[in-house]
Design an enzyme around this catalytic site. Structure first.
Site, short mmCIF file in Angstrom:
data_model
loop_
_atom_site.label_atom_id
_atom_site.label_comp_id
_atom_site.label_asym_id
_atom_site.label_seq_id
_atom_site.Cartn_x
_atom_site.Cartn_y
_atom_site.Cartn_z
N GLU A 168 24.86 -1.55 -6.05
CA GLU A 168 23.62 -1.75 -6.80
C GLU A 168 23.72 -3.09 -7.51
OE1 GLU A 168 21.92 1.29 -9.32
OE2 GLU A 168 22.76 2.92 -8.10
N GLU A 198 27.55 6.70 -10.33
CA GLU A 198 27.62 6.40 -11.77
C GLU A 198 28.06 7.61 -12.61
OE1 GLU A 198 23.95 4.56 -13.02
OE2 GLU A 198 24.24 2.84 -11.69
#
Length: 491
Positions: free
Chosen positions: A291, A172
């Site tokens: 995720e 991320e």
């Protein structure tokens, strides 16, 4: 309410990669300490891993576990977690405002995976870390050369290389919350050079580059294009992350988020194809949805546990039955995109937004979302089939034409069994299902139904559990209101 599914067993989407049934353990909350690892627990093995937890993980047939993060990854020095435990430093863990004692590190985690016969998916730190740190970790894990870090692994008790094949290039990295977040250009350069260096040492590994942190990021789209343009020759997968929430109590809008997930996958797949054409390449970049889950109850309750402790108990979601229906629908979406999604990680595995919960020193138990993952992982292996669906729809704030029925079909050719995973989202009407052209014996009909949408499983009570339907007739199929269902048909 009636629905019809037209399925041709010769009309395939793709073989399903076993890696879509993967999960995630981050040094976050109690996922590690008092989750998978608690040396003082009565069930702990010689390495300190809780065997009551291991016994709940095994039935899930998890393919890979992504580790060690997550946001944790961007501030983690893997060298803190190797060697004698009494020499390992305690660090302030900045991502989650906790203390990290480094009692579980690379060797312990890889040993944990081997015991459970689960493959690791390791991440390298591209926040505070460098390409040199990343390739040294690869050397430590995989090299048989007479070099410093390979010899250090042997010195630490592991003679043979671990042979870790799947690696994530950071996490991320466009997120403002991320330690040492980067612009697309900054990330692309370090990811490209790290990938080159790692593949020089071990050409057989596969690498996942970071996509945008989630679909609503202002960087989404442009970020993916930049990363792909820079890294295309050296990477194998691009990551997607997404969690869904129901902050305002609009359950029917919440239950159709699997359709948002499908749109997200299609958008990223289209970007990959566009850059492939631009590069005039014959190589396809596939997707790693590493995720995904529901995540909001803990935030909605406004909880804030004490900071700067080991195993700070954050994000311990208490999943309800509505979450079960959406998680089942999201699994269907992954299967229906098995031609492009080759890896997917339910985030996470224990305690922290997880299907398995523990008490420190005490019980472990399964949450409501454990069950759709277990059955889909167990029986959703084989070839995904195309479905032509005729099903009623509804209008909600999230979508004008949301389907009441989520569905996927998986053919196990060896057993000649067709497995259907079906979610009736209607809270008011059962669904009468027709399967024209499908002939055979209904050998199993498992459903989860009959409880309020806000029902939860706890250490003391387990109201949300599957049951076997005793009436098994293909010509009279009825999906209960608000239900997750699995049909297995011997063709």
């Amino acid at each position: 309410m009636k629905a019809t599914l037209y399925i041709n067993t010769k009309d395939a989407i793709s073989p399903i990669d076993d890696r879509i049934y993967s999960s995630f353990i981050e040094h976050m909350g109690r996922a590690v300490y008092t989750g998978i690892y608690e040396p003082a627990h009565p069930s702990a093995d010689q390495e300190g891993f809780r065997q009551d937890v291991a016994d709940l993980i095994r039935p899930l047939n998890v393919s890979h576990i992504r580790y060690p993060g997550g946001n944790f990854l961007s501030g983690y020095d893997w060298k803190d977690g190797i060697g004698p435990k009494n020499n390992r430093p305690v660090r302030p863990e900045m991502a989650w405002s906790a203390l990290e004692p480094n009692q579980v590190g690379t060797d312990e985690f890889l040993s944990f995976c081997e015991k459970l016969q689960i493959s690791p998916m390791l991440g390298v730190n591209l926040g505070t870390g460098t390409p040199k740190d990343a390739v040294e970790l690869l050397e430590y894990c995989n090299s048989s050369l007479p070099t410093y870090w390979a010899e250090k692994r042997i010195e630490n008790g592991r003679k043979e290389p671990y042979g870790v094949k799947l690696w994530c290039l950071g996490n991320e990295m466009d997120g403002p919350w991320q330690i040492c977040a980067k612009t697309a250009a900054e990330y692309s350069r370090i990811a490209c050079e790290t990938a080159k260096l790692m593949k020089m040492l071990d050409p057989d590994i596969e690498l996942v580059a970071c996509g945008s942190s989630y679909r609503d990021m202002p960087t989404f789209g442009a970020w993916e294009e930049t990363v792909l343009r820079e890294c295309y020759p050296y990477i194998d997968y691009l990551s997607l992350h997404q969690y869904y929430q129901n902050m305002d109590g609009d359950v029917m809008s919440f239950l159709c988020r699997d359709e948002d997930m499908a749109d997200f996958i299609d958008e990223v797949a289209a970007i990959c194809q566009r850059i492939k054409k631009e590069k005039n390449s014959d190589k396809d970049i596939k997707l790693s949805f590493d995720e995904w889950n529901v995540w909001y109850h803990f935030q909605k309750a406004g909880r804030s546990p004490e900071k700067w402790i080991v195993g700070r108990p954050i994000e311990e979601e208490e999943f309800d039955f509505a979450d079960t229906l959406l998680v089942g629908s999201m699994l269907n979406t992954l299967i229906n995109h098995s031609d492009i999604v080759k890896i997917a990680c339910l985030a996470q595995l224990v305690n922290c937004i997880a299907p398995i919960m523990t008490q420190e020193g005490g019980k472990s138990w399964t949450q409501t979302i454990y069950w759709p993952f277990l059955y889909t992982s167990r029986y959703g292996r084989g070839t995904a089939l195309k479905i032509k669906k005729e099903a009623p729809s509804y209008t909600c704030r999230a979508r004008k034409d949301a389907s009441y029925l989520s569905s996927c079909a998986v053919l196990s050719e060896e057993e000649n069994i067709l497995s259907l995973f079906l979610i009736n989202k209607s809270p008011d009407e059962e669904m009468v299902l027709s399967l024209p052209g499908i002939k055979g014996e209904l050998i199993s009909f498992v459903t989860i139904d009959g409880v309020p949408l806000d029902a939860v499983n706890t250490a003391a009570s387990q109201p949300v559990v599957p049951r076997e339907v005793t009436e098994k007739r293909l010509d009279e199929l009825k999906l209960p209101t608000s239900s997750w269902n699995m049909l297995r048909i011997k063709l």
